[in-house]
Scaffold this active site. Sequence first.
Site, PDB file in Angstrom:
ATOM      1  N   THR A 129      24.057  48.979  50.668  1.00 37.64           N
ATOM      2  CA  THR A 129      24.357  47.587  50.318  1.00 37.64           C
ATOM      3  C   THR A 129      23.490  47.169  49.147  1.00 37.64           C
ATOM      4  O   THR A 129      22.295  47.501  49.113  1.00 37.64           O
ATOM      5  CB  THR A 129      24.130  46.577  51.467  1.00 37.64           C
ATOM      6  OG1 THR A 129      24.178  45.252  50.921  1.00 37.64           O
ATOM      7  CG2 THR A 129      22.819  46.742  52.192  1.00 37.64           C
ATOM      8  N   ASP A 171      19.565  44.687  52.729  1.00 39.75           N
ATOM      9  CA  ASP A 171      19.155  44.027  53.972  1.00 39.75           C
ATOM     10  C   ASP A 171      19.347  44.888  55.227  1.00 39.75           C
ATOM     11  O   ASP A 171      19.225  44.385  56.340  1.00 39.75           O
ATOM     12  CB  ASP A 171      19.886  42.685  54.139  1.00 39.75           C
ATOM     13  CG  ASP A 171      21.403  42.834  54.170  1.00 39.75           C
ATOM     14  OD1 ASP A 171      21.897  43.967  54.051  1.00 39.75           O
ATOM     15  OD2 ASP A 171      22.093  41.807  54.310  1.00 39.75           O
ATOM     16  N   GLY A 226      31.589  46.259  51.040  1.00 41.89           N
ATOM     17  CA  GLY A 226      31.599  46.044  49.588  1.00 41.89           C
ATOM     18  C   GLY A 226      31.192  47.316  48.865  1.00 41.89           C
ATOM     19  O   GLY A 226      30.309  48.027  49.330  1.00 41.89           O
ATOM     20  N   ARG A 271      23.460  37.483  50.949  1.00 38.07           N
ATOM     21  CA  ARG A 271      24.009  36.576  51.976  1.00 38.07           C
ATOM     22  C   ARG A 271      22.910  35.939  52.810  1.00 38.07           C
ATOM     23  O   ARG A 271      22.713  34.745  52.788  1.00 38.07           O
ATOM     24  CB  ARG A 271      24.962  37.334  52.902  1.00 38.07           C
ATOM     25  CG  ARG A 271      26.169  37.914  52.209  1.00 38.07           C
ATOM     26  CD  ARG A 271      27.135  38.493  53.197  1.00 38.07           C
ATOM     27  NE  ARG A 271      27.829  37.443  53.908  1.00 38.07           N
ATOM     28  CZ  ARG A 271      28.934  36.847  53.462  1.00 38.07           C
ATOM     29  NH1 ARG A 271      29.470  37.210  52.328  1.00 38.07           N
ATOM     30  NH2 ARG A 271      29.499  35.888  54.152  1.00 38.07           N
TER      31      ARG A 271
HETATM   32  O1  F6P Z   1      28.298  43.902  50.095  1.00 36.70           O
HETATM   33  C1  F6P Z   1      27.515  42.771  50.185  1.00 36.70           C
HETATM   34  C2  F6P Z   1      28.063  41.732  49.239  1.00 36.70           C
HETATM   35  O2  F6P Z   1      27.908  42.200  47.934  1.00 36.70           O
HETATM   36  C3  F6P Z   1      27.404  40.368  49.444  1.00 36.70           C
HETATM   37  O3  F6P Z   1      26.254  40.218  48.697  1.00 36.70           O
HETATM   38  C4  F6P Z   1      28.503  39.436  49.048  1.00 36.70           C
HETATM   39  O4  F6P Z   1      28.391  38.187  49.689  1.00 36.70           O
HETATM   40  C5  F6P Z   1      29.729  40.145  49.488  1.00 36.70           C
HETATM   41  O5  F6P Z   1      29.428  41.509  49.469  1.00 36.70           O
HETATM   42  C6  F6P Z   1      30.926  39.862  48.623  1.00 36.70           C
HETATM   43  O6  F6P Z   1      32.018  40.487  49.166  1.00 36.70           O
HETATM   44  P1  F6P Z   1      33.454  40.591  48.520  1.00 36.70           P
HETATM   45  O7  F6P Z   1      33.425  41.778  47.612  1.00 36.70           O
HETATM   46  O8  F6P Z   1      34.346  40.794  49.680  1.00 36.70           O
HETATM   47  O9  F6P Z   1      33.694  39.325  47.744  1.00 36.70           O
END
Ligand code: F6P
Length: 340
Positions: A123, A127, A10, A169
Amino acid sequence: MRVGVLTGGGDCPGLNAVVRGIVCARDPDTEIYGFMNGWQGTILGEYIPLTDADVEGIHILGGTILGTSRTNPFKKEADTRQMFDTLERLKIDSLIAIGGDDTLSVAAKMASVHFPVVGVPKTIDNDVSQTDYTFGFHTAVNVGADAIDRLHSTAKSHKRVFYVELMGREAGWIALEAGMAAGAHLIVIPEYPMTLDEILKMVDRRMKHGGYAIVAVAEGFKPVDIDNTLHDDSQIDAFGHIQLGGIANYLTKITKEKLGYDTRAVILGHLLRGGTPTAFDRILGSRYGVQAMELIKKRDYGRMVALKGNEIVSVPIEYAVATKKLVPYEYYKMCSLFFG
Ligand code: F6P
């Protein structure tokens, strides 16, 4: 020397500051190749050369100029082969992988087969273990706190219950710190189980004594006593993670049904991740970038840069991906003095 750089997983405010830090700290004879869209760029051989001019001023921008994806090059043997072929064909001497748990677990695998790689922890969830903070987290907490601040006046005027869903998460750092900073009346996070009944009791008490209630809830939280799936398990990424989301809507529905209060859900989701990084994240990202390049210069591979206190240090990548950094009980207990 030719160094590859990629951003995976992400996106996260501060990624561009890391890229700029890497480029600015390189030796004059070092070339930097930025692979596009995370590990996908190493498979497809898609990259852009990065010079000082390319990174000028990018540290204030959100997202990543390199693009990102959740590609796992070790999922299919053909992709793994193609990735190593690309790295050889382009004469990449070493690689800097900027990412969270998944991206870093790929980097750890590469290190285990002696590919020269350095990791940078990223992130908003904060975490990644072995580091006090990952960049992006500070920005996410600020955005979350600002949103909850704003909800107080409207919640109070309408005498409503608000469930505010924040990313996180397995670790509830964002919900906990944004909620604490903005005075949420209850904060629920995945690390510390609660029943539906306990949540409803606290909301009811708060409504009776305070007239309105704001609950900050991490997206990965689920009351211990519900067995239905809240999340969309049809959407699974290359690292096996399902798409989260739904807890705020669920709690809103139940609160209306069981307590009869006027209740709303606010899902902050990707708003927490988008936009420009705070000064803290720009600085942390820049420091990580510089330190990653220092490790490359020293040929100190298989390591991840990390923040310990106010020092940037390095640790083996494999240690960082071995566990997740969850909210410790003592810290949660201290924060809970301000809610409930
Ligand atoms: O990168 C971590 C995160 O931001 C999590 O907190 C979240 O569940 C996930 O990415 C969301 O991912 P995406 O952008 O694929 O919806």
